[in-house]
Design a protein around this motif. Structure first.
Motif, PDB file in Angstrom:
ATOM      1  N   VAL A  22      36.285   6.330 -11.529  1.00 49.81           N
ATOM      2  CA  VAL A  22      34.566   5.990 -11.611  1.00 49.81           C
ATOM      3  C   VAL A  22      34.354   6.141 -13.134  1.00 49.81           C
ATOM      4  O   VAL A  22      34.467   7.070 -13.834  1.00 49.81           O
ATOM      5  CB  VAL A  22      33.824   7.290 -10.884  1.00 49.81           C
ATOM      6  CG1 VAL A  22      32.313   6.972 -10.999  1.00 49.81           C
ATOM      7  CG2 VAL A  22      34.443   7.501  -9.551  1.00 49.81           C
ATOM      8  N   GLY A  25      34.564   3.264 -19.224  1.00 50.83           N
ATOM      9  CA  GLY A  25      34.673   3.323 -20.638  1.00 50.83           C
ATOM     10  C   GLY A  25      36.184   3.312 -20.871  1.00 50.83           C
ATOM     11  O   GLY A  25      37.093   2.738 -20.441  1.00 50.83           O
ATOM     12  N   LEU A  26      36.301   3.769 -22.340  1.00 53.39           N
ATOM     13  CA  LEU A  26      37.813   3.500 -22.865  1.00 53.39           C
ATOM     14  C   LEU A  26      38.784   4.175 -22.008  1.00 53.39           C
ATOM     15  O   LEU A  26      39.683   3.825 -21.705  1.00 53.39           O
ATOM     16  CB  LEU A  26      37.766   3.911 -24.225  1.00 53.39           C
ATOM     17  CG  LEU A  26      36.787   2.952 -25.318  1.00 53.39           C
ATOM     18  CD1 LEU A  26      36.727   3.808 -26.583  1.00 53.39           C
ATOM     19  CD2 LEU A  26      37.216   1.733 -25.283  1.00 53.39           C
ATOM     20  N   THR A  47      29.215   0.884 -13.937  1.00 50.32           N
ATOM     21  CA  THR A  47      27.812   0.512 -13.773  1.00 50.32           C
ATOM     22  C   THR A  47      27.335  -0.655 -14.573  1.00 50.32           C
ATOM     23  O   THR A  47      26.631  -1.300 -14.154  1.00 50.32           O
ATOM     24  CB  THR A  47      26.942   1.792 -14.134  1.00 50.32           C
ATOM     25  OG1 THR A  47      27.057   3.124 -13.517  1.00 50.32           O
ATOM     26  CG2 THR A  47      25.528   1.647 -14.101  1.00 50.32           C
ATOM     27  N   ARG A  61      30.945   2.195 -32.539  1.00 49.62           N
ATOM     28  CA  ARG A  61      31.859   3.175 -33.101  1.00 49.62           C
ATOM     29  C   ARG A  61      33.036   2.603 -33.499  1.00 49.62           C
ATOM     30  O   ARG A  61      33.594   1.528 -33.225  1.00 49.62           O
ATOM     31  CB  ARG A  61      32.286   4.228 -32.241  1.00 49.62           C
ATOM     32  CG  ARG A  61      31.165   5.247 -31.902  1.00 49.62           C
ATOM     33  CD  ARG A  61      31.387   6.252 -30.961  1.00 49.62           C
ATOM     34  NE  ARG A  61      31.184   5.811 -29.623  1.00 49.62           N
ATOM     35  CZ  ARG A  61      30.905   6.537 -28.311  1.00 49.62           C
ATOM     36  NH1 ARG A  61      31.074   7.612 -28.330  1.00 49.62           N
ATOM     37  NH2 ARG A  61      30.684   5.709 -27.398  1.00 49.62           N
ATOM     38  N   VAL A 151      28.548   4.276  -8.376  1.00 43.41           N
ATOM     39  CA  VAL A 151      28.992   5.287  -7.459  1.00 43.41           C
ATOM     40  C   VAL A 151      27.945   6.294  -7.131  1.00 43.41           C
ATOM     41  O   VAL A 151      27.357   6.906  -8.282  1.00 43.41           O
ATOM     42  CB  VAL A 151      30.277   6.010  -7.712  1.00 43.41           C
ATOM     43  CG1 VAL A 151      30.600   7.126  -6.698  1.00 43.41           C
ATOM     44  CG2 VAL A 151      31.464   5.234  -7.958  1.00 43.41           C
ATOM     45  N   GLY A 181      32.180  10.090 -18.157  1.00 45.01           N
ATOM     46  CA  GLY A 181      31.223  10.563 -19.244  1.00 45.01           C
ATOM     47  C   GLY A 181      30.867  11.889 -19.334  1.00 45.01           C
ATOM     48  O   GLY A 181      30.938  12.656 -18.138  1.00 45.01           O
ATOM     49  N   SER A 185      28.586  12.698 -13.175  1.00 46.62           N
ATOM     50  CA  SER A 185      28.073  13.034 -11.767  1.00 46.62           C
ATOM     51  C   SER A 185      29.013  12.964 -10.713  1.00 46.62           C
ATOM     52  O   SER A 185      28.808  13.781  -9.846  1.00 46.62           O
ATOM     53  CB  SER A 185      27.075  11.610 -11.320  1.00 46.62           C
ATOM     54  OG  SER A 185      27.782  10.525 -11.212  1.00 46.62           O
ATOM     55  N   ALA A 203      24.448  11.551 -34.847  1.00 47.96           N
ATOM     56  CA  ALA A 203      25.665  10.912 -35.790  1.00 47.96           C
ATOM     57  C   ALA A 203      25.054   9.483 -36.058  1.00 47.96           C
ATOM     58  O   ALA A 203      24.831   8.779 -34.919  1.00 47.96           O
ATOM     59  CB  ALA A 203      26.938  10.880 -35.243  1.00 47.96           C
ATOM     60  N   VAL A 241      30.540   8.223 -40.264  1.00 46.27           N
ATOM     61  CA  VAL A 241      29.927   8.890 -39.244  1.00 46.27           C
ATOM     62  C   VAL A 241      29.248   9.800 -39.918  1.00 46.27           C
ATOM     63  O   VAL A 241      29.723  10.675 -40.662  1.00 46.27           O
ATOM     64  CB  VAL A 241      30.964   9.324 -38.445  1.00 46.27           C
ATOM     65  CG1 VAL A 241      30.492  10.342 -37.001  1.00 46.27           C
ATOM     66  CG2 VAL A 241      31.870   8.401 -37.814  1.00 46.27           C
ATOM     67  N   GLY A 303      38.826  12.707 -19.917  1.00 45.67           N
ATOM     68  CA  GLY A 303      37.975  12.075 -21.092  1.00 45.67           C
ATOM     69  C   GLY A 303      36.795  13.024 -21.209  1.00 45.67           C
ATOM     70  O   GLY A 303      36.586  14.109 -20.883  1.00 45.67           O
ATOM     71  N   PRO A 311      32.330  15.008 -32.900  1.00 44.84           N
ATOM     72  CA  PRO A 311      33.441  13.936 -33.573  1.00 44.84           C
ATOM     73  C   PRO A 311      33.940  14.427 -34.950  1.00 44.84           C
ATOM     74  O   PRO A 311      34.589  13.757 -35.538  1.00 44.84           O
ATOM     75  CB  PRO A 311      32.605  12.761 -33.822  1.00 44.84           C
ATOM     76  CG  PRO A 311      30.966  13.118 -33.897  1.00 44.84           C
ATOM     77  CD  PRO A 311      30.949  14.364 -32.944  1.00 44.84           C
TER      78      PRO A 311
HETATM   79  C1  LIG Z   1      29.996   9.240 -33.439  1.00 49.37           C
HETATM   80  C2  LIG Z   1      31.268   9.298 -32.781  1.00 49.37           C
HETATM   81  C3  LIG Z   1      32.516   9.090 -33.256  1.00 49.37           C
HETATM   82  C4  LIG Z   1      33.877   9.304 -32.519  1.00 49.37           C
HETATM   83  N1  LIG Z   1      34.982   8.979 -33.113  1.00 49.37           N
HETATM   84  C5  LIG Z   1      36.210   9.325 -32.768  1.00 49.37           C
HETATM   85  C6  LIG Z   1      37.314   9.077 -33.219  1.00 49.37           C
HETATM   86  O1  LIG Z   1      37.443   8.821 -34.495  1.00 49.37           O
HETATM   87  N2  LIG Z   1      38.581   9.376 -32.766  1.00 49.37           N
HETATM   88  C7  LIG Z   1      38.435  10.020 -31.376  1.00 49.37           C
HETATM   89  O2  LIG Z   1      39.604  10.114 -30.788  1.00 49.37           O
HETATM   90  N3  LIG Z   1      37.203  10.092 -30.955  1.00 49.37           N
HETATM   91  C8  LIG Z   1      36.248   9.723 -31.378  1.00 49.37           C
HETATM   92  N4  LIG Z   1      35.115   9.957 -30.419  1.00 49.37           N
HETATM   93  C9  LIG Z   1      34.845  10.172 -29.299  1.00 49.37           C
HETATM   94  C10 LIG Z   1      34.963   9.093 -28.407  1.00 49.37           C
HETATM   95  O3  LIG Z   1      34.143   8.109 -28.668  1.00 49.37           O
HETATM   96  C11 LIG Z   1      34.829   9.524 -27.007  1.00 49.37           C
HETATM   97  O4  LIG Z   1      35.619  10.708 -26.562  1.00 49.37           O
HETATM   98  C12 LIG Z   1      35.148   8.420 -25.822  1.00 49.37           C
HETATM   99  O5  LIG Z   1      34.625   7.109 -26.141  1.00 49.37           O
HETATM  100  C13 LIG Z   1      34.733   8.708 -24.495  1.00 49.37           C
HETATM  101  O6  LIG Z   1      35.264   7.712 -23.520  1.00 49.37           O
HETATM  102  P1  LIG Z   1      35.323   7.998 -21.752  1.00 49.37           P
HETATM  103  O7  LIG Z   1      35.483   6.801 -21.219  1.00 49.37           O
HETATM  104  O8  LIG Z   1      35.559   9.189 -21.468  1.00 49.37           O
HETATM  105  O9  LIG Z   1      33.327   8.283 -21.808  1.00 49.37           O
HETATM  106  P2  LIG Z   1      32.287   7.178 -21.719  1.00 49.37           P
HETATM  107  O10 LIG Z   1      32.442   6.090 -22.869  1.00 49.37           O
HETATM  108  O11 LIG Z   1      31.070   7.806 -21.737  1.00 49.37           O
HETATM  109  O12 LIG Z   1      32.524   6.156 -20.442  1.00 49.37           O
HETATM  110  C14 LIG Z   1      31.720   6.531 -19.306  1.00 49.37           C
HETATM  111  C15 LIG Z   1      31.651   5.152 -18.359  1.00 49.37           C
HETATM  112  O13 LIG Z   1      31.412   5.739 -17.149  1.00 49.37           O
HETATM  113  C16 LIG Z   1      30.417   4.818 -16.461  1.00 49.37           C
HETATM  114  N5  LIG Z   1      29.631   5.317 -15.491  1.00 49.37           N
HETATM  115  C17 LIG Z   1      28.854   6.394 -15.647  1.00 49.37           C
HETATM  116  N6  LIG Z   1      28.558   7.132 -14.421  1.00 49.37           N
HETATM  117  C18 LIG Z   1      29.000   5.966 -13.379  1.00 49.37           C
HETATM  118  C19 LIG Z   1      28.776   6.123 -11.841  1.00 49.37           C
HETATM  119  N7  LIG Z   1      28.233   6.648 -11.216  1.00 49.37           N
HETATM  120  N8  LIG Z   1      29.469   4.908 -11.405  1.00 49.37           N
HETATM  121  C20 LIG Z   1      30.318   3.851 -11.987  1.00 49.37           C
HETATM  122  N9  LIG Z   1      30.367   4.016 -13.550  1.00 49.37           N
HETATM  123  C21 LIG Z   1      29.780   5.067 -14.261  1.00 49.37           C
HETATM  124  C22 LIG Z   1      29.460   4.389 -17.894  1.00 49.37           C
HETATM  125  O14 LIG Z   1      28.987   3.175 -17.443  1.00 49.37           O
HETATM  126  C23 LIG Z   1      30.439   4.434 -18.931  1.00 49.37           C
HETATM  127  O15 LIG Z   1      31.007   3.104 -19.159  1.00 49.37           O
HETATM  128  C24 LIG Z   1      33.713   9.834 -31.219  1.00 49.37           C
HETATM  129  C25 LIG Z   1      32.389  10.045 -30.691  1.00 49.37           C
HETATM  130  C26 LIG Z   1      31.186   9.744 -31.259  1.00 49.37           C
HETATM  131  C27 LIG Z   1      29.928  10.250 -30.682  1.00 49.37           C
END
Ligand SMILES: Cc1cc2nc3c(=O)[nH]c(=O)nc-3n(C[C@H](O)[C@H](O)[C@H](O)COP(=O)(O)OP(=O)(O)OC[C@H]3O[C@@H](n4cnc5c(N)ncnc54)[C@H](O)[C@@H]3O)c2cc1C
Length: 420
Positions: A22, A25-26, A47, A61, A151, A181, A185, A203, A241, A303, A311
């Motif tokens: 679910v 993201g990255l 989503t 970013r 979801v 993220g 949920s 930031a 940043v 994640g 950050p």
């Molecule tokens: C300003 C800033 C700078 C940063 N710089 C760095 C760095 O230099 N190095 C580093 O290692 N980290 C850095 N980070 C941290 C990094 O950006 C995050 O840790 C990372 O992007 C998180 O990715 P994720 O996939 O876990 O979550 P998210 O990017 O939040 O992805 C969550 C995904 O879930 C989807 N979603 C949510 N709910 C549902 C649902 N119910 N059903 C279906 N889909 C859903 C959303 O659409 C989204 O695409 C930085 C963060 C910030 C804020």
């Protein structure tokens, strides 16, 4: 010993895929590719439409990827497609700064030449990394990518985990992974609570062009309102940043380019000569959110859904990728042994591997932010002495460099650059 009865029940259960992720993201995308590389079938749900997530302006970013995160992307064959956009990080300079006063005499300097592995990390812009991941996913026959789909409900029983989508469709797997993220949920529905702390900082992120070359050097200035990081991108550009109060960040994001450069200049300094804005400005409110548990019945969190941190140390994604490496290794090994990939003892292997790391990082970044986003004269003296000490002891310096490169601790196979 495998339990043949248990296995035959599992084999008879019809599932849509071995695992449902679910959140694309990255972390969700890279987990899908990692699992698929080990022969595990995956449904990845997000989503947001695929096209939206591939837009250059989707996310401003740029990430400081640790050396081990780069090795993971190499092991998954992603790196060759983005290497031309990656800027090696050769040195990091950390300074206690005060706007208009330039760097204090106390600072830390980390140089990659003090370790043997090469650059301690690479800077890569989101627009290049995310697009490469989504394109690889579309070509992978082991991954079904459903987007846009949200979801809205989930349930588990003895052998399966299921989700319901807002389109009304239901899907079943042996394991659910929440990569959704900071407000996950998936975690909420499973009853997993989380610690939350608002930093009252936002930031501001922007690409800045400059006259002089950065020579692969990253800078971190600690200012009273929050840190300013200047991170080298390809060409004569850096990503900033800049953590500020919400109100000041709102002003900085909306003012015109010339006013923004003028506002930035006293904090940034003159060392790169002329500056200009080289892209849109983005803002991200900052907080700490830490899930009380990494696993529940047929569920793993990963994640930002497990640990969203400040950050300040550029480690959020890097820690997420360590989760990816650990979970993918545990699951792929379990599947090869014919074990139930959603069983409690399998998930406990993942939680045991990652629990200490994620909790330590969350509270360490919280402590750093408190210590440095502060103009208290006593704290200021203490941190300046601390920086001076670390900088003067080569073994401590090397320890920090190895930590930033992700080389410490029990490193998962993928993060060593090895296939699963
Ligand atoms: C300003 C800033 C700078 C940063 N710089 C760095 C760095 O230099 N190095 C580093 O290692 N980290 C850095 N980070 C941290 C990094 O950006 C995050 O840790 C990372 O992007 C998180 O990715 P994720 O996939 O876990 O979550 P998210 O990017 O939040 O992805 C969550 C995904 O879930 C989807 N979603 C949510 N709910 C549902 C649902 N119910 N059903 C279906 N889909 C859903 C959303 O659409 C989204 O695409 C930085 C963060 C910030 C804020």
């Amino acid at each position: 010993m495998d339990n043949p009865a248990k296995l035959s029940i599992l084999q008879l259960m019809k599932v849509d895929s071995d695992i449902i992720i679910v959140g694309g993201g990255l972390n969700g995308c890279i987990l899908a590719l990692a699992l698929a590389s080990g022969g595990v079938s995956v449904t990845l749900i997000d989503t947001l439409p695929n096209d939206t997530r591939q837009l250059a302006e989707f996310d401003g970013r740029s990430y400081a990827l640790a050396l081990t995160s780069k090795r993971l992307l190499s092991a998954l064959s992603i790196w060759p497609g983005i290497t031309e956009h990656a800027q090696p990080m050769l040195e990091i300079k950390v300074t206690d700064g005060r706007a208009g006063e330039g760097p204090s005499p106390f600072w830390m300097h980390f140089d990659h030449r003090e370790i043997e592995e090469g650059p301690m990390g690479y800077m890569i812009e989101d627009r290049h990394l995310r697009r490469a991941l989504l394109q690889s996913i579309e070509q992978d026959p082991k991954i079904t990518h459903l987007a846009p789909e949200t979801v809205v409900a989930q349930s588990v029983n003895r052998t399966t985990a299921s989700v319901t989508l807002d389109s009304g469709r239901s899907l079943t797997s042996h394991l659910l992974v929440g990569c959704d993220g900071r407000t996950s949920s998936t975690a909420q529905r499973a009853g997993i609570k989380r610690s939350f702390k608002d930093y009252n900082q936002t930031a501001v992120v922007a690409a800045i062009g400059h006259e002089k070359p950065h020579n692969g050097i990253a800078h971190q200035f600690f200012m009273p309102a929050g840190p300013l990081a200047i991170l080298p991108l390809t060409g004569n550009r850096s990503s900033i940043v800049w953590a500020e109060s919400h109100a000041r960040a709102a002003e900085l994001t909306t003012m015109n380019d010339d006013a923004f450069i003028q506002a930035l200049r006293p904090a940034f300094g003159d060392f790169l000569s002329d500056l200009h804005v080289a892209g849109a400005r983005f803002s991200y409110p900052l907080n700490l959110t830490l899930a009380d548990a990494l696993i529940a019945d047929r569920l793993a969190l990963l994640g930002d859904a497990a640990h969203g941190v400040h950050p300040i140390a550029g480690q959020g994604l890097n820690q997420g990728l360590r989760d990816v490496g650990a979970l993918a290794e545990v699951i792929v090994d379990a599947k090869r042994r014919g074990e139930d990939i959603g069983a409690p003892d399998i998930l406990e292997r993942y939680a045991t591997w990652r629990r200490f790391d994620v909790t330590t990082l969350a509270w360490a970044t919280d402590g750093f932010n408190h210590l440095f986003s502060n103009d208290n004269p006593i704290l200021r003296v203490g941190r300046d002495i601390g920086m001076g000490l670390i900088n003067s002891i080569p073994a401590l310096r090397r320890g920090f460099i190895r930590e930033a490169a992700g080389l410490t601790g029990d490193v998962p196979r993928l993060l060593q650059g090895r296939a699963l």
